[in-house]
Motif scaffolding. Structure first.
Motif, PDB file in Angstrom:
ATOM      1  N   PHE A  48      -0.872  -2.335  -1.584  1.00 36.90           N
ATOM      2  CA  PHE A  48      -1.798  -3.178  -0.809  1.00 36.90           C
ATOM      3  C   PHE A  48      -2.260  -2.513   0.488  1.00 36.90           C
ATOM      4  CE2 PHE A  48       2.251  -5.026   0.883  1.00 36.90           C
ATOM      5  CZ  PHE A  48       1.996  -4.981   2.245  1.00 36.90           C
ATOM      6  N   LEU A  49      -1.603  -1.421   0.879  1.00 32.77           N
ATOM      7  CA  LEU A  49      -2.072  -0.655   2.043  1.00 32.77           C
ATOM      8  C   LEU A  49      -2.669   0.687   1.614  1.00 32.77           C
ATOM      9  CD1 LEU A  49       0.802  -1.257   4.646  1.00 32.77           C
ATOM     10  CD2 LEU A  49      -1.491  -2.255   4.653  1.00 32.77           C
ATOM     11  N   PHE A  50      -3.069   0.766   0.361  1.00 31.88           N
ATOM     12  CA  PHE A  50      -3.523   2.035  -0.213  1.00 31.88           C
ATOM     13  C   PHE A  50      -4.632   2.689   0.597  1.00 31.88           C
ATOM     14  CE2 PHE A  50      -6.255   4.503  -3.102  1.00 31.88           C
ATOM     15  CZ  PHE A  50      -5.322   5.378  -3.639  1.00 31.88           C
ATOM     16  N   GLU A  51      -5.663   1.927   0.930  1.00 29.62           N
ATOM     17  CA  GLU A  51      -6.809   2.491   1.651  1.00 29.62           C
ATOM     18  C   GLU A  51      -6.418   2.980   3.041  1.00 29.62           C
ATOM     19  OE1 GLU A  51      -9.564   3.241   0.356  1.00 29.62           O
ATOM     20  OE2 GLU A  51      -9.278   2.210  -1.556  1.00 29.62           O
ATOM     21  N   ASP A  52      -5.545   2.235   3.703  1.00 29.86           N
ATOM     22  CA  ASP A  52      -5.116   2.624   5.040  1.00 29.86           C
ATOM     23  C   ASP A  52      -4.254   3.887   4.972  1.00 29.86           C
ATOM     24  OD1 ASP A  52      -5.504   1.981   7.713  1.00 29.86           O
ATOM     25  OD2 ASP A  52      -3.562   1.000   7.891  1.00 29.86           O
ATOM     26  N   TYR A  53      -3.322   3.931   4.025  1.00 32.50           N
ATOM     27  CA  TYR A  53      -2.500   5.130   3.844  1.00 32.50           C
ATOM     28  C   TYR A  53      -3.369   6.346   3.519  1.00 32.50           C
ATOM     29  CZ  TYR A  53       2.152   2.948   3.932  1.00 32.50           C
ATOM     30  OH  TYR A  53       3.301   2.341   4.321  1.00 32.50           O
ATOM     31  N   LYS A  54      -4.435   6.100   2.766  1.00 29.69           N
ATOM     32  CA  LYS A  54      -5.330   7.190   2.373  1.00 29.69           C
ATOM     33  C   LYS A  54      -5.969   7.843   3.600  1.00 29.69           C
ATOM     34  CE  LYS A  54      -8.889   8.064  -1.126  1.00 29.69           C
ATOM     35  NZ  LYS A  54      -9.801   7.416  -2.118  1.00 29.69           N
ATOM     36  N   LYS A  55      -6.267   7.051   4.619  1.00 29.02           N
ATOM     37  CA  LYS A  55      -6.846   7.581   5.849  1.00 29.02           C
ATOM     38  C   LYS A  55      -5.906   8.583   6.520  1.00 29.02           C
ATOM     39  CE  LYS A  55      -9.371   3.283   6.871  1.00 29.02           C
ATOM     40  NZ  LYS A  55      -9.436   2.114   7.798  1.00 29.02           N
ATOM     41  N   GLY A  56      -4.603   8.306   6.406  1.00 30.94           N
ATOM     42  CA  GLY A  56      -3.623   9.193   7.019  1.00 30.94           C
ATOM     43  C   GLY A  56      -3.170  10.314   6.098  1.00 30.94           C
ATOM     44  N   GLY A  57      -3.646  10.280   4.851  1.00 29.55           N
ATOM     45  CA  GLY A  57      -3.283  11.322   3.892  1.00 29.55           C
ATOM     46  C   GLY A  57      -1.903  11.159   3.303  1.00 29.55           C
ATOM     47  N   PHE A  58      -1.414   9.897   3.248  1.00 24.54           N
ATOM     48  CA  PHE A  58      -0.083   9.651   2.706  1.00 24.54           C
ATOM     49  C   PHE A  58      -0.136   9.369   1.208  1.00 24.54           C
ATOM     50  CE2 PHE A  58       0.697   8.180   7.189  1.00 24.54           C
ATOM     51  CZ  PHE A  58       1.530   9.242   7.521  1.00 24.54           C
ATOM     52  N   PHE A  59       0.819   9.960   0.473  1.00 21.84           N
ATOM     53  CA  PHE A  59       0.934   9.749  -0.968  1.00 21.84           C
ATOM     54  C   PHE A  59       2.130   8.833  -1.237  1.00 21.84           C
ATOM     55  CE2 PHE A  59      -1.041  13.869  -0.305  1.00 21.84           C
ATOM     56  CZ  PHE A  59      -2.139  13.816  -1.162  1.00 21.84           C
ATOM     57  N   MET A  60       1.873   7.541  -1.379  1.00 19.88           N
ATOM     58  CA  MET A  60       2.961   6.585  -1.494  1.00 19.88           C
ATOM     59  C   MET A  60       3.162   6.040  -2.902  1.00 19.88           C
ATOM     60  SD  MET A  60       4.021   6.730   1.567  1.00 19.88           S
ATOM     61  CE  MET A  60       5.234   5.424   1.598  1.00 19.88           C
ATOM     62  N   LEU A  61       2.180   6.198  -3.776  1.00 22.33           N
ATOM     63  CA  LEU A  61       2.283   5.672  -5.140  1.00 22.33           C
ATOM     64  C   LEU A  61       2.652   6.792  -6.115  1.00 22.33           C
ATOM     65  CD1 LEU A  61      -0.779   3.229  -5.201  1.00 22.33           C
ATOM     66  CD2 LEU A  61       1.620   2.730  -4.692  1.00 22.33           C
ATOM     67  N   PRO A  62       3.443   6.488  -7.142  1.00 17.73           N
ATOM     68  CA  PRO A  62       3.954   7.543  -8.036  1.00 17.73           C
ATOM     69  C   PRO A  62       2.877   8.331  -8.764  1.00 17.73           C
ATOM     70  CG  PRO A  62       4.330   5.348  -8.964  1.00 17.73           C
ATOM     71  CD  PRO A  62       3.914   5.157  -7.540  1.00 17.73           C
ATOM     72  N   THR A  63       1.770   7.693  -9.102  1.00 14.11           N
ATOM     73  CA  THR A  63       0.677   8.409  -9.768  1.00 14.11           C
ATOM     74  C   THR A  63      -0.413   8.803  -8.786  1.00 14.11           C
ATOM     75  OG1 THR A  63      -0.594   6.405 -10.263  1.00 14.11           O
ATOM     76  CG2 THR A  63       1.090   7.071 -11.869  1.00 14.11           C
ATOM     77  N   GLY A  64      -0.281   8.369  -7.546  1.00 17.15           N
ATOM     78  CA  GLY A  64      -1.305   8.644  -6.539  1.00 17.15           C
ATOM     79  C   GLY A  64      -2.440   7.636  -6.552  1.00 17.15           C
ATOM     80  N   GLU A  65      -2.420   6.703  -7.515  1.00 19.73           N
ATOM     81  CA  GLU A  65      -3.494   5.717  -7.644  1.00 19.73           C
ATOM     82  C   GLU A  65      -2.929   4.334  -7.945  1.00 19.73           C
ATOM     83  OE1 GLU A  65      -6.617   6.276  -7.023  1.00 19.73           O
ATOM     84  OE2 GLU A  65      -6.492   8.472  -6.823  1.00 19.73           O
ATOM     85  N   ARG A  66      -3.742   3.320  -7.678  1.00 18.24           N
ATOM     86  CA  ARG A  66      -3.375   1.938  -8.034  1.00 18.24           C
ATOM     87  C   ARG A  66      -3.795   1.702  -9.488  1.00 18.24           C
ATOM     88  NH1 ARG A  66      -6.188  -1.062  -2.978  1.00 18.24           N
ATOM     89  NH2 ARG A  66      -7.790   0.441  -3.584  1.00 18.24           N
ATOM     90  N   ASN A  67      -2.971   2.149 -10.422  1.00 21.11           N
ATOM     91  CA  ASN A  67      -3.349   2.077 -11.827  1.00 21.11           C
ATOM     92  C   ASN A  67      -2.196   1.577 -12.692  1.00 21.11           C
ATOM     93  OD1 ASN A  67      -1.617   4.283 -11.942  1.00 21.11           O
ATOM     94  ND2 ASN A  67      -3.272   5.789 -12.037  1.00 21.11           N
TER      95      ASN A  67
END
Length: 300
Positions: A191-210
């Motif tokens: 749910f914070l994917f877009e915000d994390y993306k701004k900082g360049g953080f890879f928090m999801l195992p596949t890198g995407e919300r899929n």
């Protein structure tokens, strides 16, 4: 300067201190450590319990302060973190470093007073969080796996503080909270994917919300529930859970699994936030149930 301005400044300094050490997170970690202590101890030593709470807070506060020093430039890019003390300019890096260093030193000393092995695990927690997890967050989704190690130490740390030993019991507590980290943080990462993306953080195992991320979230949720129920089998030494308590934990696990499946079905931020909230409720109630079950058995 007026009295109002002085009071406002004091409040601001206090709020920045709470933010740099992430007080709410630190208190939740202390809660886990206390639960682990109560599970491992035969007779409660209130002085030791107090030292564990204080030392635990110091260690978590130090980790968070070091983390915010390292990530200050990235924090300024994200809506969630841009108003933190350092990126906002309210606190200097030097001040934050002093807080982090003093907290580290005091934390290790306080935990060492309890016993050396407790201090050792506390130091390992800081090292893993600051030196491994923090830099890996911008490099690989495996950062969550690495971060789950220091995140799982507090529950175990309490037992070690109570007994001075590491064995199957604290190992089980570690595994419960280790597996729990994945659905919890992947839900946050979703749910914070877009915000994390701004900082360049890879928090999801596949890198995407899929679908792949959602399936892995379900898998680790299943492992969380399974490891939570292992103490019912009587295979974990002095750490034991009665069948009645086990049924309650299983019901909690079903709610957690339901939230994970909803994320799989809907794949939206609302479902991810619900999973995050459910995971917090799960681990909190689980620790309360484990402790209550132990003391009820002793009283009976």
């Amino acid at each position: 300067m007026s009295i109002t301005q002085i009071n406002t400044t004091k409040v601001s300094v206090l709020e920045d201190f709470k933010e740099i050490t992430k007080m709410r997170l630190a208190l939740s970690v202390v809660f886990s450590s206390v639960a682990g202590y109560l599970l491992g101890v035969d007779t409660i030593n209130w002085a030791t319990l107090g030292l564990l709470a204080i030392g635990g807070y110091f260690m978590v506060g130090a980790s968070n302060a070091f983390n915010q020093i390292i990530e200050r430039d990235l924090d300024s890019l994200m809506d969630r973190t841009k108003n933190r003390p350092i990126p906002s300019g309210r606190m200097s890096v030097n001040t934050a470093f002093i807080i982090a260093a003093v907290f580290t030193l005091l934390g290790i000393i306080v935990l060492y007073i309890i016993n050396p092995i407790t201090a050792m695990f506390g130091a390992i927690s800081i090292f893993c969080y600051v030196s491994l997890y923090t830099p890996l967050k911008t490099k690989t989704p495996l950062a969550v796996f690495v971060g789950a190690i220091p995140g799982a130490i507090p529950f175990m740390l309490g037992w070690v503080a109570a007994t001075g030993n590491f064995g199957i019991e604290p190992g089980t507590l570690f595994m419960i909270q280790f597996f729990w980290q994945f659905p919890h943080f992947w839900a946050i990462g979703w749910f914070l994917f877009e915000d994390y993306k701004k900082g360049g953080f890879f928090m999801l195992p596949t890198g995407e919300r899929n679908t792949g991320t959602a399936i892995q979230t379900i898998m680790y949720t299943v492992w969380t529930v399974i490891t939570s129920l292992v103490p019912v089998l009587g295979l974990t030494g002095k750490l034991y859970l009665t069948p009645v308590a086990g049924v309650i934990v299983l019901v909690l696990g079903i709610f957690l699994l339901r939230a994970a499946f909803q994320l799989y079905q809907k794949k939206d931020a609302i479902s991810a936030k619900k999973l995050m909230i459910t995971s917090v409720i799960y681990i909190t109630l689980l620790q309360l149930i484990f402790v209550a079950d132990k003391f009820i058995r002793e009283w009976i």
